[in-house]
Design a protein around this motif. Structure first.
Motif, PDB file in Angstrom:
ATOM      1  N   SER A  64      88.376 -48.031  64.184  1.00  0.00           N
ATOM      2  CA  SER A  64      87.944 -47.772  62.821  1.00  0.00           C
ATOM      3  C   SER A  64      86.429 -47.916  62.754  1.00  0.00           C
ATOM      4  CB  SER A  64      88.613 -48.732  61.840  1.00  0.00           C
ATOM      5  OG  SER A  64      88.175 -50.047  62.082  1.00  0.00           O
ATOM      6  N   VAL A  65      85.816 -47.123  61.898  1.00  0.00           N
ATOM      7  CA  VAL A  65      84.378 -47.171  61.721  1.00  0.00           C
ATOM      8  C   VAL A  65      84.069 -48.213  60.662  1.00  0.00           C
ATOM      9  CG1 VAL A  65      82.377 -45.861  60.940  1.00  0.00           C
ATOM     10  CG2 VAL A  65      84.105 -44.754  62.368  1.00  0.00           C
ATOM     11  N   GLN A  66      83.170 -49.117  61.002  1.00  0.00           N
ATOM     12  CA  GLN A  66      82.788 -50.163  60.068  1.00  0.00           C
ATOM     13  C   GLN A  66      81.831 -49.571  59.037  1.00  0.00           C
ATOM     14  OE1 GLN A  66      80.938 -53.530  61.928  1.00  0.00           O
ATOM     15  NE2 GLN A  66      80.552 -54.554  60.008  1.00  0.00           N
ATOM     16  N   ASN A  67      82.133 -49.768  57.768  1.00  0.00           N
ATOM     17  CA  ASN A  67      81.252 -49.377  56.678  1.00  0.00           C
ATOM     18  C   ASN A  67      80.955 -50.605  55.841  1.00  0.00           C
ATOM     19  OD1 ASN A  67      80.847 -46.544  57.059  1.00  0.00           O
ATOM     20  ND2 ASN A  67      82.968 -46.256  56.480  1.00  0.00           N
ATOM     21  N   GLY A  68      79.756 -50.657  55.300  1.00  0.00           N
ATOM     22  CA  GLY A  68      79.344 -51.821  54.542  1.00  0.00           C
ATOM     23  C   GLY A  68      79.345 -51.583  53.048  1.00  0.00           C
ATOM     24  N   CYS A  69      78.672 -52.466  52.348  1.00  0.00           N
ATOM     25  CA  CYS A  69      78.647 -52.417  50.888  1.00  0.00           C
ATOM     26  C   CYS A  69      77.231 -52.177  50.365  1.00  0.00           C
ATOM     27  CB  CYS A  69      79.244 -53.698  50.312  1.00  0.00           C
ATOM     28  SG  CYS A  69      78.510 -55.210  50.941  1.00  0.00           S
ATOM     29  N   GLN A  70      76.438 -51.453  51.141  1.00  0.00           N
ATOM     30  CA  GLN A  70      75.088 -51.102  50.731  1.00  0.00           C
ATOM     31  C   GLN A  70      75.162 -50.187  49.500  1.00  0.00           C
ATOM     32  OE1 GLN A  70      72.381 -49.690  53.920  1.00  0.00           O
ATOM     33  NE2 GLN A  70      72.587 -47.707  52.924  1.00  0.00           N
ATOM     34  N   LEU A 127      79.990 -64.243  51.451  1.00  0.00           N
ATOM     35  CA  LEU A 127      79.058 -63.671  50.499  1.00  0.00           C
ATOM     36  C   LEU A 127      78.885 -62.166  50.642  1.00  0.00           C
ATOM     37  CD1 LEU A 127      76.304 -66.393  50.739  1.00  0.00           C
ATOM     38  CD2 LEU A 127      78.058 -66.150  49.008  1.00  0.00           C
ATOM     39  N   HIS A 128      79.667 -61.534  51.459  1.00  0.00           N
ATOM     40  CA  HIS A 128      79.424 -60.119  51.717  1.00  0.00           C
ATOM     41  C   HIS A 128      80.057 -59.260  50.640  1.00  0.00           C
ATOM     42  CE1 HIS A 128      77.525 -61.354  55.356  1.00  0.00           C
ATOM     43  NE2 HIS A 128      78.611 -61.980  55.733  1.00  0.00           N
ATOM     44  N   CYS A 129      80.773 -58.263  51.004  1.00  0.00           N
ATOM     45  CA  CYS A 129      81.367 -57.346  50.041  1.00  0.00           C
ATOM     46  C   CYS A 129      82.399 -58.052  49.173  1.00  0.00           C
ATOM     47  CB  CYS A 129      82.043 -56.181  50.771  1.00  0.00           C
ATOM     48  SG  CYS A 129      80.875 -55.185  51.692  1.00  0.00           S
ATOM     49  N   ASN A 130      82.617 -57.505  48.004  1.00  0.00           N
ATOM     50  CA  ASN A 130      83.549 -58.094  47.051  1.00  0.00           C
ATOM     51  C   ASN A 130      84.949 -58.206  47.631  1.00  0.00           C
ATOM     52  OD1 ASN A 130      83.935 -59.221  44.495  1.00  0.00           O
ATOM     53  ND2 ASN A 130      84.910 -57.354  43.788  1.00  0.00           N
ATOM     54  N   ARG A 131      85.334 -57.301  48.534  1.00  0.00           N
ATOM     55  CA  ARG A 131      86.677 -57.380  49.117  1.00  0.00           C
ATOM     56  C   ARG A 131      86.867 -58.700  49.852  1.00  0.00           C
ATOM     57  NH1 ARG A 131      86.196 -53.886  54.543  1.00  0.00           N
ATOM     58  NH2 ARG A 131      83.990 -54.207  54.734  1.00  0.00           N
ATOM     59  N   TYR A 132      85.791 -59.296  50.381  1.00  0.00           N
ATOM     60  CA  TYR A 132      85.896 -60.591  51.012  1.00  0.00           C
ATOM     61  C   TYR A 132      86.133 -61.675  49.963  1.00  0.00           C
ATOM     62  CZ  TYR A 132      83.966 -58.334  55.130  1.00  0.00           C
ATOM     63  OH  TYR A 132      83.744 -57.502  56.196  1.00  0.00           O
ATOM     64  N   LEU A 133      85.486 -61.507  48.811  1.00  0.00           N
ATOM     65  CA  LEU A 133      85.648 -62.487  47.749  1.00  0.00           C
ATOM     66  C   LEU A 133      87.077 -62.502  47.225  1.00  0.00           C
ATOM     67  CD1 LEU A 133      82.331 -61.825  45.803  1.00  0.00           C
ATOM     68  CD2 LEU A 133      82.836 -63.717  47.332  1.00  0.00           C
ATOM     69  N   ASN A 134      87.765 -61.380  47.319  1.00  0.00           N
ATOM     70  CA  ASN A 134      89.144 -61.287  46.859  1.00  0.00           C
ATOM     71  C   ASN A 134      90.143 -61.624  47.954  1.00  0.00           C
ATOM     72  OD1 ASN A 134      88.350 -60.477  44.318  1.00  0.00           O
ATOM     73  ND2 ASN A 134      88.371 -58.321  44.851  1.00  0.00           N
ATOM     74  N   GLY A 135      89.668 -62.150  49.075  1.00  0.00           N
ATOM     75  CA  GLY A 135      90.569 -62.499  50.165  1.00  0.00           C
ATOM     76  C   GLY A 135      91.076 -61.293  50.926  1.00  0.00           C
ATOM     77  N   GLN A 136      90.431 -60.146  50.759  1.00  0.00           N
ATOM     78  CA  GLN A 136      90.858 -58.912  51.405  1.00  0.00           C
ATOM     79  C   GLN A 136      89.908 -58.574  52.548  1.00  0.00           C
ATOM     80  OE1 GLN A 136      93.444 -56.755  50.090  1.00  0.00           O
ATOM     81  NE2 GLN A 136      94.013 -58.425  48.768  1.00  0.00           N
ATOM     82  N   LEU A 161      72.749 -51.512  56.475  1.00  0.00           N
ATOM     83  CA  LEU A 161      71.409 -52.087  56.569  1.00  0.00           C
ATOM     84  C   LEU A 161      71.005 -52.944  55.378  1.00  0.00           C
ATOM     85  CD1 LEU A 161      69.204 -49.235  58.064  1.00  0.00           C
ATOM     86  CD2 LEU A 161      70.142 -51.239  59.204  1.00  0.00           C
ATOM     87  N   PHE A 162      71.512 -52.623  54.205  1.00  0.00           N
ATOM     88  CA  PHE A 162      71.100 -53.315  52.985  1.00  0.00           C
ATOM     89  C   PHE A 162      72.327 -53.823  52.240  1.00  0.00           C
ATOM     90  CE2 PHE A 162      67.789 -50.370  54.105  1.00  0.00           C
ATOM     91  CZ  PHE A 162      66.615 -51.083  53.887  1.00  0.00           C
ATOM     92  N   THR A 163      72.092 -54.738  51.333  1.00  0.00           N
ATOM     93  CA  THR A 163      73.170 -55.291  50.514  1.00  0.00           C
ATOM     94  C   THR A 163      72.586 -55.726  49.180  1.00  0.00           C
ATOM     95  OG1 THR A 163      75.036 -56.826  50.539  1.00  0.00           O
ATOM     96  CG2 THR A 163      72.934 -57.684  51.345  1.00  0.00           C
ATOM     97  N   ILE A 164      73.437 -56.160  48.290  1.00  0.00           N
ATOM     98  CA  ILE A 164      72.986 -56.744  47.025  1.00  0.00           C
ATOM     99  C   ILE A 164      73.230 -58.242  47.115  1.00  0.00           C
ATOM    100  CG2 ILE A 164      73.381 -56.880  44.537  1.00  0.00           C
ATOM    101  CD1 ILE A 164      74.253 -53.940  44.646  1.00  0.00           C
ATOM    102  N   SER A 165      72.194 -59.004  46.792  1.00  0.00           N
ATOM    103  CA  SER A 165      72.355 -60.455  46.775  1.00  0.00           C
ATOM    104  C   SER A 165      71.578 -61.025  45.595  1.00  0.00           C
ATOM    105  CB  SER A 165      71.894 -61.075  48.091  1.00  0.00           C
ATOM    106  OG  SER A 165      70.514 -60.891  48.263  1.00  0.00           O
ATOM    107  N   VAL A 195      68.595 -55.523  45.615  1.00  0.00           N
ATOM    108  CA  VAL A 195      68.866 -54.916  46.911  1.00  0.00           C
ATOM    109  C   VAL A 195      67.967 -55.612  47.922  1.00  0.00           C
ATOM    110  CG1 VAL A 195      68.811 -52.793  48.288  1.00  0.00           C
ATOM    111  CG2 VAL A 195      69.448 -52.697  45.868  1.00  0.00           C
ATOM    112  N   THR A 196      68.537 -55.983  49.053  1.00  0.00           N
ATOM    113  CA  THR A 196      67.772 -56.664  50.092  1.00  0.00           C
ATOM    114  C   THR A 196      68.308 -56.245  51.464  1.00  0.00           C
ATOM    115  OG1 THR A 196      66.998 -58.832  50.854  1.00  0.00           O
ATOM    116  CG2 THR A 196      69.271 -58.699  50.092  1.00  0.00           C
TER     117      THR A 196
END
Length: 171
Positions: free
Chosen positions: A37-43, A10-19, A119-123, A132-133
């Motif tokens: 590599s520096v981890q960046n999120g989908c906030q 359920l995280h970033c769209n890249r996960y939904l695309n199998g990436q 810290l935040f995401t869209i759900s 945003v949560t």
């Protein structure tokens, strides 16, 4: 995936695309071989500010309070979010930390996590709206009183938040 693990991502769209991220073994080998590599999120795009309040938190009677404010305006989801092109509802939220050595240290870590969009995401909420949560770090949103897990911080909470931030690469 193991039999006890969910195949739902359920995280970033890249996960939904199998990436999604590389396999754990590959990540471990890269770490051993010096690839970092520096981890960046989908906030979503937002703003973080902070201020000193001249009041104490119940668990920190000898310190002023740091009020950390996060503002996310309503927007449209990008390719990094669950429903690209669809609107989402923003968020205004404040968290509270003691204005002492540990609180200032945690403030820097929270700022780093915010800058890396962790810290935040869209759900989708229970009403079916995208909002945003908060993501995986429990943020204390009450300076005093209240009930539940979002009440004012105490020394154990500060330690737990630091550990969770460390777990996602924020040191």
């Amino acid at each position: 995936m193991g039999s006890n693990q969910s195949t739902e991502k359920l995280h970033c769209n890249r996960y939904l695309n199998g990436q999604g991220p590389p396999p754990f073994v590959q990540q471990a080998n890269e770490a051993v071989n010096g690839v970092y590599s520096v981890q960046n999120g989908c906030q979503p795009q937002g703003e973080m500010t902070w201020e000193i309040l001249h009041r104490v938190l119940p668990a920190f009677p000898n310190s002023n309070t740091l009020q950390v404010n996060f503002t996310f305006t309503d927007g449209v989801q990008t390719e990094k979010h669950p429903h690209p092109g669809q609107p989402y509802t923003g968020l205004q939220i404040s968290i509270f930390l003691p204005d002492n050595h540990d609180g200032r240290k945690l403030l820097k870590l929270v700022e780093k996590a915010f800058e890396r969009k962790l810290l935040f995401t869209i759900s989708t909420n229970k009403d079916g709206k995208d909002v945003v949560t908060t993501k995986i770090i429990p943020l204390k949103t009450q300076p005093d009183g209240g009930s539940g897990h979002l009440v004012y911080p105490d020394p154990v909470d500060l330690k737990n938040v630091r550990k969770l931030l460390n777990d996602i690469g924020i040191e």
